[in-house]
Design an enzyme around this catalytic site. Structure first.
Site, PDB file in Angstrom:
ATOM      1  N   CYS A   2       0.833  -1.185   0.000  1.00  0.00           N
ATOM      2  CA  CYS A   2       0.000   0.000   0.000  1.00  0.00           C
ATOM      3  C   CYS A   2       0.873   1.242   0.000  1.00  0.00           C
ATOM      4  O   CYS A   2       2.064   1.189  -0.271  1.00  0.00           O
ATOM      5  CB  CYS A   2      -0.901  -0.006   1.234  1.00  0.00           C
ATOM      6  SG  CYS A   2      -1.701  -1.599   1.546  1.00  0.00           S
ATOM      7  N   SER A  51      -5.259  -4.617  -1.519  1.00  0.00           N
ATOM      8  CA  SER A  51      -5.682  -5.702  -0.631  1.00  0.00           C
ATOM      9  C   SER A  51      -4.945  -7.004  -0.956  1.00  0.00           C
ATOM     10  O   SER A  51      -5.067  -7.530  -2.064  1.00  0.00           O
ATOM     11  CB  SER A  51      -7.192  -5.926  -0.759  1.00  0.00           C
ATOM     12  OG  SER A  51      -7.885  -4.711  -0.579  1.00  0.00           O
ATOM     13  N   ASN A  74       2.801   0.006   5.405  1.00  0.00           N
ATOM     14  CA  ASN A  74       3.044  -0.453   4.039  1.00  0.00           C
ATOM     15  C   ASN A  74       4.024  -1.619   4.094  1.00  0.00           C
ATOM     16  O   ASN A  74       5.138  -1.462   4.596  1.00  0.00           O
ATOM     17  CB  ASN A  74       3.634   0.694   3.205  1.00  0.00           C
ATOM     18  CG  ASN A  74       4.129   0.221   1.848  1.00  0.00           C
ATOM     19  OD1 ASN A  74       3.611  -0.729   1.279  1.00  0.00           O
ATOM     20  ND2 ASN A  74       5.144   0.883   1.333  1.00  0.00           N
ATOM     21  N   GLY A  75       3.610  -2.787   3.605  1.00  0.00           N
ATOM     22  CA  GLY A  75       4.532  -3.925   3.584  1.00  0.00           C
ATOM     23  C   GLY A  75       3.854  -5.234   3.909  1.00  0.00           C
ATOM     24  O   GLY A  75       2.623  -5.351   3.860  1.00  0.00           O
ATOM     25  N   GLU A  76       4.677  -6.211   4.240  1.00  0.00           N
ATOM     26  CA  GLU A  76       4.196  -7.530   4.644  1.00  0.00           C
ATOM     27  C   GLU A  76       5.084  -8.065   5.764  1.00  0.00           C
ATOM     28  O   GLU A  76       6.313  -7.992   5.666  1.00  0.00           O
ATOM     29  CB  GLU A  76       4.235  -8.531   3.475  1.00  0.00           C
ATOM     30  CG  GLU A  76       3.444  -8.126   2.243  1.00  0.00           C
ATOM     31  CD  GLU A  76       1.940  -8.183   2.433  1.00  0.00           C
ATOM     32  OE1 GLU A  76       1.494  -8.678   3.490  1.00  0.00           O
ATOM     33  OE2 GLU A  76       1.216  -7.726   1.527  1.00  0.00           O
ATOM     34  N   ASP A  99      -1.577  -8.558   9.293  1.00  0.00           N
ATOM     35  CA  ASP A  99      -0.260  -8.346   9.881  1.00  0.00           C
ATOM     36  C   ASP A  99      -0.132  -6.923  10.415  1.00  0.00           C
ATOM     37  O   ASP A  99       0.675  -6.660  11.315  1.00  0.00           O
ATOM     38  CB  ASP A  99       0.846  -8.653   8.875  1.00  0.00           C
ATOM     39  CG  ASP A  99       0.664  -7.934   7.538  1.00  0.00           C
ATOM     40  OD1 ASP A  99      -0.409  -7.350   7.305  1.00  0.00           O
ATOM     41  OD2 ASP A  99       1.601  -7.979   6.715  1.00  0.00           O
TER      42      ASP A  99
END
Length: 617
Positions: A2, A51, A74-76, A99
């Site tokens: 995102c 998403s 922003n990220g994973e 997360d």
């Protein structure tokens, strides 16, 4: 994946609501699926969502249980499920399966210590509604971007610089001091960007901001602590960790994950282990004697057939390349002259038609010493053992002579490693950069002024380790990862880099250099592991990157005139010696010299400046 924006200023809440919406709209490409905002009289936070996890319940901003803290992220985080279980045991209540919420509760429980436990890529901001403190961080290696703008009255931050331009109090001004080193490195090397007062939060750092006071601290250090143990032991260990990392990066998703695939070992290994349903490749539509050159799509198709994976490929024309240069420079935010950025934009555009997430091979060369420049032949190593005063004398004698075989090596080896290795790209010397700059911008700044503080931290290491350390702090975050993030997000696509993983680094950083480069082969241990998953042709293929025939195209009248027209524009004299750069172009066009890379660096800067300072108001 995102994008976020935010600011602290003296505007009232109602004014903030309009401003933050305008800022978030600028980066809608990073998150076209939804938007969300938080504002009060102190701060405004905005978010654009792509998403990937918890498709229905993962909208941001997200709050803790009593709504005293709020986050944009922003990220994973690939190990978020393990962290979530721990936090639930400690009494935390979750309202989503994201997360993002794990990160927020993790900070609530452990403070900034949670950063050391995160496995993933991230940039985030957490705001404490009670204390009015703002905390933010960037991941260990700089996979995700984080920019901030700091003045006495404002603190702005965003995933992309262009979003901050929408704030009414943002003063847009070129940081001319960044230009000389850009011409040498091909990217922006300083903490302060090409926009004055706009800074990059460094990888492995976090910040706190409260009552106008801004402070950054480092939570992660790149360090190499070599441990001697048998080669086969390392090989089995690394094989297990590599496969685990690829699994983590592939499985942490509620949408389909594809994979990029070139002819190189890195993306080929990722595709072979992950075995996605789809791979994607691009090349250039350039023919020589009836054969395609500058095109690795053939290799990608062959491997995909061997692996029984569907491959989608596309050829890029020279017209496409030149037409999209302004678009690419808009998305990079700063001038970025890596030629492979353009094909990566097209590759991302191609992949986004079918998937939302792709795996890629970035990071392997830094992790396992894969660049060709890391290997120095025996003759050069023997030459470097000569006293430096002798090498300098040979260089002085050679410099005025016409070009001969070995001249470049003699000139280069006269310098200590701190001067002769700046990273994978070395486009101009300091002298050459000063020659093309206008008088106002010529200066005495040296490469050592930028790199010495970093070389000093590894002065007891071998030369290969020193080169890897420099690349971890410059080439990787400011070139490779920047273009990877910006080009994929420009097309609303999430890119994951399983070969650049914190746990993987903890193991790889201990591998002795002799296992990384062996018998003229770079990235030796990684190639041996990859060879178990694919044929020799792929496992041992020499590093190429995205080969782009810009120098060849520049000899065509059409593109020569295009560049010449820009070199002659009125604003160019504010930055360059126009007579000098036009001479470079003429000499290249006539085939007298190959100045393609130097011309490209200059051309890209001018395209960037025109886009952000003459067209965007």
């Amino acid at each position: 994946m995102c994008g976020f924006v935010g600011f602290v200023d003296k505007e009232k809440k109602k004014e903030k609501e309009k401003i933050i919406k305008d800022m978030a709209d600028v980066i809608i490409h990073r998150g076209p699926d939804s938007e969300g905002y938080y504002t009060d009289d102190t701060i405004a936070l905005g978010f654009r969502r792509l998403s990937i996890i918890d498709l229905e319940g993962g909208s941001q901003p997200i709050y803790n249980e009593d709504k005293t803290k709020v986050i944009v992220f922003n990220g994973e985080i690939y190990n978020y499920e393990v962290l979530r279980e721990d936090l639930i045991k400690k009494g935390h209540i979750f309202t989503t399966k994201t997360d993002t919420e794990v990160l927020l509760h993790g900070y609530e429980e452990y403070g900034v210590e949670i950063l050391s436990n995160l496995r993933g890529m991230f940039a985030f901001v957490i705001y404490d509604l009670k204390t009015k403190e703002v905390v933010g961080a960037r991941d260990h290696f700089g996979i995700k971007p984080f920019y901030y703008y700091l003045t006495e009255d404002e603190f702005l931050f965003a995933s992309e610089i262009k979003a901050m331009l929408a704030h009414p109090h943002f003063i847009k001004e070129v940081n001319k001091k960044a230009l000389k080193m850009y011409l040498i490195f091909q990217y922006s090397v300083f903490e302060e960007t090409f926009f004055k007062n706009v800074y990059k939060l460094k990888p492995g750092h976090y910040f706190t901001y409260k009552d106008g006071k801004f402070e950054t601290k480092q939570y992660f250090h790149v360090s190499f602590d070599k441990v001697e143990k048998p080669y086969l032991k390392y090989k089995e260990e690394m094989k297990e960790v590599l496969e685990e990392s690829i699994k983590y990066h592939q499985m942490t998703s509620d949408v389909e994950v594809g994979s990029y695939l070139s002819g190189g070992v890195d993306s080929s290994y990722v595709a072979a282990v992950a075995h996605p349903d789809k791979t994607f490749s691009v090349g250039f539509d350039v023919q020589n004697e009836g054969k395609f050159t500058f095109n690795e799509t053939t290799y990608a198709k062959e491997l995909s057939e061997l692996l029984n994976i569907k491959n989608t490929s596309e050829l890029i024309s020279s017209d496409d390349f030149f037409h999209y240069l302004p678009t690419v420079q808009y998305y990079t935010d700063e001038p970025h002259a890596n030629l492979s950025t353009v094909p990566l934009y097209f590759l991302s555009k191609l992949a986004r038609k079918q998937v939302k997430v792709v795996l890629s091979g970035e990071g392997s060369d830094e992790m396992f010493a894969g660049y060709n420049e890391y290997y120095e032949p025996n003759v050069i190593r023997l030459y470097l053992k000569l006293p430096q005063f002798l090498r300098k004398s040979f260089a002085s004698i050679s410099k005025p002579l016409p070009h001969f075989s070995g001249k470049n090596t003699i000139m280069k080896c006269a310098k200590p490693i701190e001067e002769r290795y700046i990273g994978h790209a070395f486009v101009m010397t300091e002298e050459e950069a000063n020659e093309v700059l206008c008088d106002e911008l010529k200066d005495n700044m040296k490469i050592q002024d930028v790199l010495k503080p970093y070389y000093d931290k590894v002065k007891d290491k071998d030369d290969i380790t020193k080169k890897m350390y420099i690349d971890y702090h410059f080439w990787l975050p400011q070139d490779i990862l920047l273009k990877a993030d910006k080009m994929t997000m420009a097309n609303s696509l999430e890119l994951r880099v399983p070969l650049l993983d914190k746990v993987l680094f903890e193991h790889a950083s201990k591998i002795p250099t002799k296992y990384l480069i062996h018998d003229k082969q770079t990235k030796y241990i990684f190639r041996e592991i990859a060879n178990e998953k694919m044929p020799d042709d792929w496992a041992r293929r020499r590093k190429l990157g995205f080969p782009v025939p810009f120098s060849k195209w520049l000899k065509e009248e059409k593109y020569y005139k295009m560049v010449k027209e820009m070199f002659e524009e009125e604003y160019v004299c504010s930055f360059f010696d126009q007579k000098k750069i036009c001479t470079l172009l003429e000499e290249h066009y006539k085939g007298e010299k190959n100045w393609g890379r130097k011309i490209y660096n200059i051309y890209i800067f001018l395209i960037w400046y025109k886009k952000f300072f003459l067209e965007i108001r």
